[in-house]
Write an enzyme that holds these catalytic residues in place. Sequence first.
Site, PDB file in Angstrom:
ATOM      1  N   ASP A 113       1.034  -1.054  -0.286  1.00  0.00           N
ATOM      2  CA  ASP A 113      -0.096  -0.255  -0.221  1.00  0.00           C
ATOM      3  C   ASP A 113       1.122   1.221   0.199  1.00  0.00           C
ATOM      4  OD1 ASP A 113      -2.283  -1.650   0.679  1.00  0.00           O
ATOM      5  OD2 ASP A 113      -2.333  -1.725   2.726  1.00  0.00           O
ATOM      6  N   GLN A 151       2.177  -5.938  -3.387  1.00  0.00           N
ATOM      7  CA  GLN A 151       2.484  -6.508  -1.970  1.00  0.00           C
ATOM      8  C   GLN A 151       3.876  -5.438  -1.695  1.00  0.00           C
ATOM      9  OE1 GLN A 151       1.269  -9.398  -3.026  1.00  0.00           O
ATOM     10  NE2 GLN A 151      -0.900  -9.514  -2.341  1.00  0.00           N
ATOM     11  N   ASN A 205      -5.281 -10.527  -3.597  1.00  0.00           N
ATOM     12  CA  ASN A 205      -4.442  -9.963  -2.582  1.00  0.00           C
ATOM     13  C   ASN A 205      -4.526  -8.332  -2.584  1.00  0.00           C
ATOM     14  OD1 ASN A 205      -2.843 -10.335  -3.853  1.00  0.00           O
ATOM     15  ND2 ASN A 205      -1.445 -11.825  -1.897  1.00  0.00           N
ATOM     16  N   SER A 212       5.289  12.518  -4.054  1.00  0.00           N
ATOM     17  CA  SER A 212       3.533  12.548  -4.185  1.00  0.00           C
ATOM     18  C   SER A 212       3.175  13.318  -2.956  1.00  0.00           C
ATOM     19  CB  SER A 212       2.626  11.219  -4.423  1.00  0.00           C
ATOM     20  OG  SER A 212       2.204  11.224  -4.510  1.00  0.00           O
ATOM     21  N   ARG A 243      -9.885  -2.797   5.955  1.00  0.00           N
ATOM     22  CA  ARG A 243      -9.412  -2.866   7.206  1.00  0.00           C
ATOM     23  C   ARG A 243      -9.047  -2.127   7.665  1.00  0.00           C
ATOM     24  NH1 ARG A 243      -5.852  -8.765   7.402  1.00  0.00           N
ATOM     25  NH2 ARG A 243      -6.228  -8.114   4.990  1.00  0.00           N
ATOM     26  N   THR A 265      -8.237  -3.880  -0.369  1.00  0.00           N
ATOM     27  CA  THR A 265      -9.102  -4.736  -0.199  1.00  0.00           C
ATOM     28  C   THR A 265     -10.034  -5.033   0.052  1.00  0.00           C
ATOM     29  OG1 THR A 265      -7.334  -5.479  -1.589  1.00  0.00           O
ATOM     30  CG2 THR A 265      -8.509  -7.124  -0.908  1.00  0.00           C
ATOM     31  N   LYS A 292       1.739   1.760  -4.485  1.00  0.00           N
ATOM     32  CA  LYS A 292       2.059   1.512  -6.214  1.00  0.00           C
ATOM     33  C   LYS A 292       1.307   1.979  -7.277  1.00  0.00           C
ATOM     34  CE  LYS A 292       2.781  -2.385  -4.155  1.00  0.00           C
ATOM     35  NZ  LYS A 292       2.037  -1.605  -3.163  1.00  0.00           N
ATOM     36  N   LYS A 298      -0.552   4.292  -8.073  1.00  0.00           N
ATOM     37  CA  LYS A 298       0.297   5.503  -9.148  1.00  0.00           C
ATOM     38  C   LYS A 298       0.570   5.916  -9.415  1.00  0.00           C
ATOM     39  CE  LYS A 298      -0.017  10.228  -7.494  1.00  0.00           C
ATOM     40  NZ  LYS A 298       0.314  11.141  -7.336  1.00  0.00           N
ATOM     41  N   GLY A 342      -4.617  -4.242  -3.582  1.00  0.00           N
ATOM     42  CA  GLY A 342      -5.499  -3.409  -4.037  1.00  0.00           C
ATOM     43  C   GLY A 342      -4.813  -1.777  -3.809  1.00  0.00           C
ATOM     44  N   HIS A 343      -4.627  -1.856  -5.747  1.00  0.00           N
ATOM     45  CA  HIS A 343      -4.178  -0.820  -5.936  1.00  0.00           C
ATOM     46  C   HIS A 343      -4.771   0.364  -6.699  1.00  0.00           C
ATOM     47  CE1 HIS A 343       0.173  -3.355  -7.035  1.00  0.00           C
ATOM     48  NE2 HIS A 343      -0.540  -3.325  -5.861  1.00  0.00           N
TER      49      HIS A 343
HETATM   50  P1  GDP Z   1      -0.623   0.256  -3.333  1.00  0.00           P
HETATM   51  O1  GDP Z   1      -1.813  -1.046  -2.897  1.00  0.00           O
HETATM   52  O2  GDP Z   1       0.726   0.478  -3.187  1.00  0.00           O
HETATM   53  O3  GDP Z   1      -1.304   0.890  -4.612  1.00  0.00           O
HETATM   54  O4  GDP Z   1      -1.347   1.368  -2.539  1.00  0.00           O
HETATM   55  P2  GDP Z   1      -2.621   1.390  -2.156  1.00  0.00           P
HETATM   56  O5  GDP Z   1      -3.777   1.521  -3.282  1.00  0.00           O
HETATM   57  O6  GDP Z   1      -3.126   0.279  -1.827  1.00  0.00           O
HETATM   58  O7  GDP Z   1      -2.912   2.489  -1.108  1.00  0.00           O
HETATM   59  C1  GDP Z   1      -2.216   3.500  -1.338  1.00  0.00           C
HETATM   60  C2  GDP Z   1      -3.335   5.006  -1.247  1.00  0.00           C
HETATM   61  O8  GDP Z   1      -3.281   6.107  -0.419  1.00  0.00           O
HETATM   62  C3  GDP Z   1      -4.335   5.151  -1.711  1.00  0.00           C
HETATM   63  O9  GDP Z   1      -5.816   5.503  -1.897  1.00  0.00           O
HETATM   64  C4  GDP Z   1      -4.079   5.958  -2.609  1.00  0.00           C
HETATM   65  O10 GDP Z   1      -5.688   6.726  -3.581  1.00  0.00           O
HETATM   66  C5  GDP Z   1      -2.949   7.595  -1.884  1.00  0.00           C
HETATM   67  N1  GDP Z   1      -1.695   7.909  -2.342  1.00  0.00           N
HETATM   68  C6  GDP Z   1      -1.646   7.474  -3.406  1.00  0.00           C
HETATM   69  N2  GDP Z   1      -0.219   8.502  -3.017  1.00  0.00           N
HETATM   70  C7  GDP Z   1      -0.996   9.726  -2.282  1.00  0.00           C
HETATM   71  C8  GDP Z   1      -0.481  10.393  -1.902  1.00  0.00           C
HETATM   72  O11 GDP Z   1       0.794  11.065  -2.935  1.00  0.00           O
HETATM   73  N3  GDP Z   1      -1.009  11.579  -0.783  1.00  0.00           N
HETATM   74  C9  GDP Z   1      -2.532  10.837  -0.923  1.00  0.00           C
HETATM   75  N4  GDP Z   1      -2.849  12.043   0.554  1.00  0.00           N
HETATM   76  N5  GDP Z   1      -2.340  10.172  -0.562  1.00  0.00           N
HETATM   77  C10 GDP Z   1      -2.306   9.053  -1.682  1.00  0.00           C
HETATM   78  P1  IMO Z   2      -0.925  -3.632  -2.038  1.00  0.00           P
HETATM   79  O1  IMO Z   2      -0.260  -4.601  -3.528  1.00  0.00           O
HETATM   80  C1  IMO Z   2      -1.071  -4.947   2.309  1.00  0.00           C
HETATM   81  C2  IMO Z   2      -1.314  -8.765   3.676  1.00  0.00           C
HETATM   82  C3  IMO Z   2      -1.878  -9.056   4.342  1.00  0.00           C
HETATM   83  C4  IMO Z   2      -1.702 -10.374   5.092  1.00  0.00           C
HETATM   84  C5  IMO Z   2      -0.283 -10.499   4.248  1.00  0.00           C
HETATM   85  C6  IMO Z   2      -1.068 -12.118   3.968  1.00  0.00           C
HETATM   86  O2  IMO Z   2      -2.028  -3.598  -2.208  1.00  0.00           O
HETATM   87  O3  IMO Z   2      -0.072  -3.383  -1.827  1.00  0.00           O
HETATM   88  P2  IMO Z   2      -2.463 -12.418   1.577  1.00  0.00           P
HETATM   89  O4  IMO Z   2      -3.846 -12.868   1.634  1.00  0.00           O
HETATM   90  O5  IMO Z   2      -1.798 -12.487   1.037  1.00  0.00           O
HETATM   91  O6  IMO Z   2      -1.734 -14.392   3.111  1.00  0.00           O
HETATM   92  O7  IMO Z   2      -1.984 -11.875   3.758  1.00  0.00           O
HETATM   93  O8  IMO Z   2      -0.564  -9.811   3.736  1.00  0.00           O
HETATM   94  N1  IMO Z   2      -0.994  -8.312   1.626  1.00  0.00           N
HETATM   95  C7  IMO Z   2      -1.261  -7.010   1.900  1.00  0.00           C
HETATM   96  N2  IMO Z   2      -1.339  -6.124   2.096  1.00  0.00           N
HETATM   97  N3  IMO Z   2      -0.920  -4.903   0.736  1.00  0.00           N
HETATM   98  C8  IMO Z   2      -1.131  -5.678   0.134  1.00  0.00           C
HETATM   99  O9  IMO Z   2      -1.112  -5.255  -1.546  1.00  0.00           O
HETATM  100  C9  IMO Z   2      -1.361  -6.850   0.805  1.00  0.00           C
HETATM  101  N4  IMO Z   2      -1.672  -7.960   0.501  1.00  0.00           N
HETATM  102  C10 IMO Z   2      -1.708  -8.493   1.268  1.00  0.00           C
HETATM  103  O10 IMO Z   2      -2.951  -7.693   4.843  1.00  0.00           O
HETATM  104  O11 IMO Z   2      -0.794  -9.511   6.140  1.00  0.00           O
HETATM  105 MG    MG Z   3      -2.736  -1.397  -1.847  1.00  0.00          MG
END
Ligand code: GDP
Ligand code: IMO
Ligand code: MG
Length: 421
Positions: free
Chosen positions: A13, A221, A38, A410, A300, A297, A16, A18, A40-41
Site C-alpha cells: 500500500d 504487496q 490480495n 507524491s 481494514r 481490498t 504503487k 499511482k 488493491g492498487h
Molecule cells: P498500492 O497498493 O501500493 O497501490 O497502494 P494503495 O492504493 O493500496 O494505497 C495507497 C493509498 O494512498 C490510496 O488510497 C491512494 O489513492 C493514496 N495515495 C497515493 N499517493 C498519495 C499521496 O501522495 N498523497 C495522499 N494523500 N494519498 C495518496
Molecule cells: P498491495 O499490492 C498490504 C497482507 C495481508 C496479510 C498478509 C498475508 O495493495 O500493496 P495474503 O492475503 O496475501 O495471504 O495476506 O499480507 N497483504 C497486504 N497488505 N497491501 C497488500 O497489497 C497486501 N496483500 C496482502 O494483510 O497481512
Molecule cells: Mg494496496
Amino acid sequence: MPVTIIVGGQWGDEGKGKIVDILSAEADAVARYQGGANAGHTILIEDKQYVLHLIPSGILRDNTSCYIGNGVVVDPDAFLSEVEFLNSEGIDVEGRLFISNNAHLVTPLHILSDKTSESGSNKIGTTLRGIGPAYTDKVSRVGIRAVELLNQDVFKSKLLNNYELLGRHFTGGNGDLPPFNDIFDSYWASASKLIPYLSDVTAQLQELILRGDNLLLEGAQGTYLDVDHGTYPYVTSSNPSAGSACSGVGIGPTKIDRVITVFKAYTTRVGLGPFPTELEDEIGDLIRETGFEFGATTGRERRCGWFDIPFAVRAIGINGTSDIALTKLDVLDGLEEIMLCVGYKLNGEKIDYFPRSIEEMESVVPIYESVPGWKTELKRFSSYSELPDKTKNYISILEDYLKTPIKMISVDPRREKIILR
Ligand code: GDP
Ligand code: IMO
Ligand code: MG
C-alpha cells in the site's frame, strides 16, 4: 526506461498503483509478476477512483497493453468483475489484456482453505483471497494452471484431486465441503470465461523487449511481506521483491534497466506481525485519518507508524533500487515534528545489526531522530523548487540515510499530482 520494476519497499500500500499509472503514460506494456487479488492498487483520476486487484495499473491508458504473468495467482471471479467494472467505466480491455498460460488459478477451495486456517490459532490476518493455499498447491505441484482451462476433462480431474486433498483437512472429510459437482459447475462457469485472455505472456514480453518497447513490471504487496525477506510468517505467500519480477514473467535479469522502490513518507501495515515503529497513540490515529489508511481490498484499518530507515535501507539492497518514489508526504503536513527511526535498542543496548527474528523485531525499541515539520499544505505544489525548505530538508535527510535518489514525490492521491526531480 525500457524495462522498469516498480516494487513496494515496506508492507504494501505504498502507492504503487499511482506510480505505475503515471509511468504508464510512457509505457507500451505493464505486467504483474506475483500476488493476486490480495492487492488493491488505487488510482485517482480527477475525482474518479479506480481500485485494481489483478489487472495491471496500466489498463487506464488506452495505448498500454497489460499482462498477468505466470507468477500471479488468478481468481477468475475477481478478474471478471474487474473487467466488468472497467467496461462499465468505458475502458475497453479487448485485445490488450492477457493472462499467462502458466499462471495458477485460485479456486473456491483455496478461498475456503484460507478462511479455515484464518479461523484457527495460526492467524496471519490475510486478505482471505485464497492466496496462501493457491501458492501452496503450486509449490506442491498440484495446482491448476490457467492453460488447463483449454481441456475441460484435465481441468475437472485436477479440481477433483484438489477437492479430495482438501477434504483430508476436515474431520468430516469431503462431507464437510459442498458437493464437488456444485463447486465444479459454478467455478467452470466463470473460469472458462478466462479462455479468450490466455496467452504465452513470456513469449509476448520477450518479443516486446526485443523491439525496445517500454515495459513496466508492477509488484504487488511489499518487500516485508515477501515470503523470504519479510517478517515471516506474517507475510504473503509470494516474493514481491524485485528479484522475482524476472521469474514471475519469464525474462532474464540482464533485461532490467531500472528498479523504482516506492516508499510512503511514513509506514503502514495491515494484518498481524511485527512493526517496530508502530504508533498506537493519537499521532498514529491522526496519520490514519489524514492518510485515509484503510485497506483498498478489505477495508481494514491500516496500522500506522514512523518511517523506518534500517528497514528501508535493507529493502533498497534487496530490490537493487535505482531510485525511490516517495508518496503521501502531504499526510505529514500538520505535524510539528516528524520522527525517523535510525536504529534500535534491544534489552537496553543499541544493536548494530538488523533484528534477526520476529521476537527481536517485536522487542526492539526504535531510536528516533526528530525532524521539524513544515506545517504547510503540500498538495498545492507541483515542482520541487516550490516545496518549503523544511520539506526539502526531510527529503534530503532521507536521501542521505538511504543513499539513493528520490526522483518522484507524491503529495496528493490524484494522477496529475506528482513532483519529478
Ligand atoms: P498500492 O497498493 O501500493 O497501490 O497502494 P494503495 O492504493 O493500496 O494505497 C495507497 C493509498 O494512498 C490510496 O488510497 C491512494 O489513492 C493514496 N495515495 C497515493 N499517493 C498519495 C499521496 O501522495 N498523497 C495522499 N494523500 N494519498 C495518496
Ligand atoms: P498491495 O499490492 C498490504 C497482507 C495481508 C496479510 C498478509 C498475508 O495493495 O500493496 P495474503 O492475503 O496475501 O495471504 O495476506 O499480507 N497483504 C497486504 N497488505 N497491501 C497488500 O497489497 C497486501 N496483500 C496482502 O494483510 O497481512
Ligand atoms: Mg494496496
